[in-house]
Design an enzyme around this catalytic site. Structure first.
Site, PDB file in Angstrom:
ATOM      1  N   HIS A 123       0.868  -1.182   0.000  1.00 49.81           N
ATOM      2  CA  HIS A 123       0.000   0.000   0.000  1.00 49.81           C
ATOM      3  C   HIS A 123       0.907   1.235   0.000  1.00 49.81           C
ATOM      4  O   HIS A 123       2.004   1.192   0.549  1.00 49.81           O
ATOM      5  CB  HIS A 123      -0.832  -0.063   1.289  1.00 49.81           C
ATOM      6  CG  HIS A 123      -1.928   0.949   1.403  1.00 49.81           C
ATOM      7  ND1 HIS A 123      -1.703   2.274   1.717  1.00 49.81           N
ATOM      8  CD2 HIS A 123      -3.276   0.827   1.303  1.00 49.81           C
ATOM      9  CE1 HIS A 123      -2.849   2.911   1.792  1.00 49.81           C
ATOM     10  NE2 HIS A 123      -3.824   2.066   1.544  1.00 49.81           N
ATOM     11  N   ASP A 169       2.797  -4.696   7.944  1.00 48.24           N
ATOM     12  CA  ASP A 169       1.570  -3.927   7.739  1.00 48.24           C
ATOM     13  C   ASP A 169       0.412  -4.928   7.856  1.00 48.24           C
ATOM     14  O   ASP A 169       0.153  -5.698   6.935  1.00 48.24           O
ATOM     15  CB  ASP A 169       1.610  -3.269   6.356  1.00 48.24           C
ATOM     16  CG  ASP A 169       0.316  -2.560   6.010  1.00 48.24           C
ATOM     17  OD1 ASP A 169      -0.669  -2.683   6.767  1.00 48.24           O
ATOM     18  OD2 ASP A 169       0.285  -1.891   4.959  1.00 48.24           O
ATOM     19  N   GLN A 172      -4.910  -5.531   6.591  1.00 45.77           N
ATOM     20  CA  GLN A 172      -5.904  -6.461   6.047  1.00 45.77           C
ATOM     21  C   GLN A 172      -5.918  -7.777   6.817  1.00 45.77           C
ATOM     22  O   GLN A 172      -6.923  -8.495   6.777  1.00 45.77           O
ATOM     23  CB  GLN A 172      -5.632  -6.726   4.563  1.00 45.77           C
ATOM     24  CG  GLN A 172      -5.796  -5.503   3.671  1.00 45.77           C
ATOM     25  CD  GLN A 172      -7.202  -4.925   3.698  1.00 45.77           C
ATOM     26  OE1 GLN A 172      -8.188  -5.635   3.923  1.00 45.77           O
ATOM     27  NE2 GLN A 172      -7.307  -3.633   3.472  1.00 45.77           N
ATOM     28  N   LYS A 187     -10.717  -0.808   9.862  1.00 48.18           N
ATOM     29  CA  LYS A 187     -10.815  -2.017   9.042  1.00 48.18           C
ATOM     30  C   LYS A 187     -11.202  -3.241   9.870  1.00 48.18           C
ATOM     31  O   LYS A 187     -11.404  -4.315   9.320  1.00 48.18           O
ATOM     32  CB  LYS A 187      -9.516  -2.247   8.295  1.00 48.18           C
ATOM     33  CG  LYS A 187      -9.258  -1.082   7.331  1.00 48.18           C
ATOM     34  CD  LYS A 187      -8.210  -1.344   6.322  1.00 48.18           C
ATOM     35  CE  LYS A 187      -8.029  -0.079   5.490  1.00 48.18           C
ATOM     36  NZ  LYS A 187      -6.866  -0.134   4.629  1.00 48.18           N
ATOM     37  N   CYS A 223      -4.618   2.461  -3.776  1.00 48.26           N
ATOM     38  CA  CYS A 223      -3.414   2.941  -3.079  1.00 48.26           C
ATOM     39  C   CYS A 223      -2.245   1.987  -3.283  1.00 48.26           C
ATOM     40  O   CYS A 223      -1.436   1.769  -2.386  1.00 48.26           O
ATOM     41  CB  CYS A 223      -3.663   3.154  -1.590  1.00 48.26           C
ATOM     42  SG  CYS A 223      -4.846   4.431  -1.247  1.00 48.26           S
TER      43      CYS A 223
HETATM   44  C1  LIG Z   1      -5.865   0.571   4.619  1.00 49.83           C
HETATM   45  C2  LIG Z   1      -4.467   0.125   4.502  1.00 49.83           C
HETATM   46  C3  LIG Z   1      -3.404   0.942   4.896  1.00 49.83           C
HETATM   47  C4  LIG Z   1      -3.600   2.341   5.387  1.00 49.83           C
HETATM   48  O1  LIG Z   1      -4.364   2.360   6.538  1.00 49.83           O
HETATM   49  P1  LIG Z   1      -5.001   3.724   7.069  1.00 49.83           P
HETATM   50  O2  LIG Z   1      -6.073   3.269   7.946  1.00 49.83           O
HETATM   51  O3  LIG Z   1      -5.497   4.460   5.873  1.00 49.83           O
HETATM   52  O4  LIG Z   1      -3.922   4.428   7.784  1.00 49.83           O
HETATM   53  C5  LIG Z   1      -2.136   0.448   4.787  1.00 49.83           C
HETATM   54  N1  LIG Z   1      -1.914  -0.793   4.347  1.00 49.83           N
HETATM   55  C6  LIG Z   1      -2.900  -1.614   3.970  1.00 49.83           C
HETATM   56  C7  LIG Z   1      -2.573  -2.997   3.487  1.00 49.83           C
HETATM   57  C8  LIG Z   1      -4.208  -1.179   4.024  1.00 49.83           C
HETATM   58  O5  LIG Z   1      -5.187  -2.002   3.642  1.00 49.83           O
END
Ligand SMILES: *Cc1c(COP(=O)(O)O)cnc(C)c1O
Length: 417
Positions: free
Chosen positions: A134, A211, A214, A237, A375
């Site tokens: 992302h 990260d 998800q 999320k 993104c």
């Molecule tokens: C949504 C997302 C982000 C960013 O998260 P924010 O809540 O916008 O800070 C980063 N990495 C992944 C894989 C995402 O799905």
């Protein structure tokens, strides 16, 4: 240090129709049709348990946290900290102190880049990311690169969007200091072999940031088993509020890092000559935090715990398999990303129509999907695509909704062919 209590993992039958009743927004209609919400990977909807917990906070005990001796401030601090405790339990952190409350995953990654990166990395050092990150896990490292002159290396993926492990291993040199990789891709749903990714990085003496945006709503996360140096996710999320997220880190590492922002609540003693900082987590929580959002995050995590991650994964895998099969039968539709391990995200293109046209036509039929680069522009470039349409599935989605999606896509085909 707070204590971590075991969650309520009662394996009640996973009743999607009962779950749907918890989400007021799912009663809505769009253009006179029932809302079919297939955009949880961008942001999940909130159950009333979260909304009520937040409303209750504002109505009955809201106050600023940490600084007050009065009853409201104490009650509010306790509720706020119980949100942090829930987050620690959710990822099996050793201690809630290792869970820094941030604005979201984006802020968590920027915090690591600017605090850890600027203090511990130097010109010529290398970091490794993957081709399916992302933007939030690309751009903070580019900013750091432009500040201090590090090099960014990228793990390639194959045509099905599998993470190429041997290529990953071959990127390491004596200068590799950090690996920053997603647990699950938001654009194509690939589940990366994160435990092995971490193991290999550590064998080379590199730190790892995961990260987990998800992964948090879909998969079991046990940071004591995975042993990442940093792990982050966002509240919105995991069926919680926006404006709050978690950065988990190893305690010694976090305590060795300088503050990211200065302000109230993160200091020990301030004079004009010198200021000393608190230990974690407060060291990284300057200013008034997202108080009620942290309380809401706690409620969201309890909600997920009550359903059980195994039940959630089983439900979502069933929906993904059904949707993959159903959409594969639509002529001219190409699924982008067929990784061996995949979570509930289905990206696709259609020969006849651009992703944005698909999104718009689907919306007129009540079906909410995302159209764009998600993104993840470098990933789109990898597949030579400007954009894809993406359906993503959560705990409240049904097979009937997949049918509605498929019917709407058939309509797109008719309109454009
Ligand atoms: C949504 C997302 C982000 C960013 O998260 P924010 O809540 O916008 O800070 C980063 N990495 C992944 C894989 C995402 O799905």
């Amino acid at each position: 240090m707070g204590t971590i209590k075991a969650g309520d993992n009662s394996l009640q039958a996973f009743d999607v129709h009962r779950i749907r009743e918890d989400f007021p927004i799912l009663q809505r209609e769009i253009y006179g049709r029932p809302l079919v919400y297939l955009d949880s990977a961008a942001s999940a909807q909130k159950p009333r348990q979260v909304l009520e917990r937040m409303q209750e906070a504002y109505e009955t005990y809201y106050s600023n946290v940490h600084r007050g001796v009065h009853s409201l401030s104490q009650a509010c601090t306790e509720a706020f900290e119980s949100g942090r405790n829930a987050a620690a339990r959710f990822i099996n952190a050793e201690s809630p102190d290792q869970c820094i409350l941030t604005k979201g995953a984006t802020e968590a990654i920027n915090l690591v880049a600017q605090s850890y990166g600027r203090s511990f990395l130097k010109a010529g050092d290398e970091i490794i990311i993957s081709h399916m990150e992302h933007h939030s896990n690309i751009v903070p490292w580019q900013i750091l690169r432009d500040q201090i002159g590090i090099e960014i290396k990228v793990v390639p993926i194959d045509g099905d969007a599998n993470f190429l492990f041997e290529e990953y291993e071959s990127l390491f040199t004596s200068k590799t200091k950090l690996v920053a990789i997603t647990h699950i891709s938001n654009a194509v749903g690939t589940v990366t072999p994160i435990k092995d990714i971490i193991r290999v990085a550590h064998a080379h003496g590199a730190k790892v940031l995961v990260d987990g945006c998800q992964a948090a709503p879909h998969a079991h996360i046990d940071v004591q088993d995975l042993k990442p140096d940093f792990y982050c996710f966002s509240g919105h999320k995991v069926y919680g509020p926006s404006g709050v997220g978690i950065l988990y880190g190893q305690a010694d590492l976090l305590n060795s890092m300088p503050p990211y922002q200065g302000g109230g609540e993160m200091i020990d003693l301030v004079t004009f000559e010198k200021t000393t900082y608190k230990e974690i987590p407060h060291r990284f929580e300057a200013g008034t935090p997202a108080i009620v959002e942290a309380i809401g995050l706690g409620a969201a995590i309890e909600y997920i715990e009550a359903l059980g991650k195994d039940n959630i994964a089983a439900h979502e895998n069933g929906i993904l398999a059904y949707a993959t099969e159903r959409l594969s039968r639509i002529p001219g539709l190409n699924i982008i990303g067929r990784a061996k391990e995949k979570a509930s995200i289905l990206s696709f293109t259609m020969e006849e129509a651009h992703a944005h046209d698909i999104g718009t036509i689907l919306d007129r039929r009540g079906v909410a999907v995302r159209a764009g680069h998600h993104c993840a522009q470098p990933l789109m470039q990898r597949f030579d695509l400007p954009a894809t349409a993406r359906a993503s599935f959560g705990i409240y989605n049904t097979r009937e909704e997949v049918d509605a999606l498929a019917d709407a896509l058939e309509k797109v085909r008719e309109l454009f062919s």
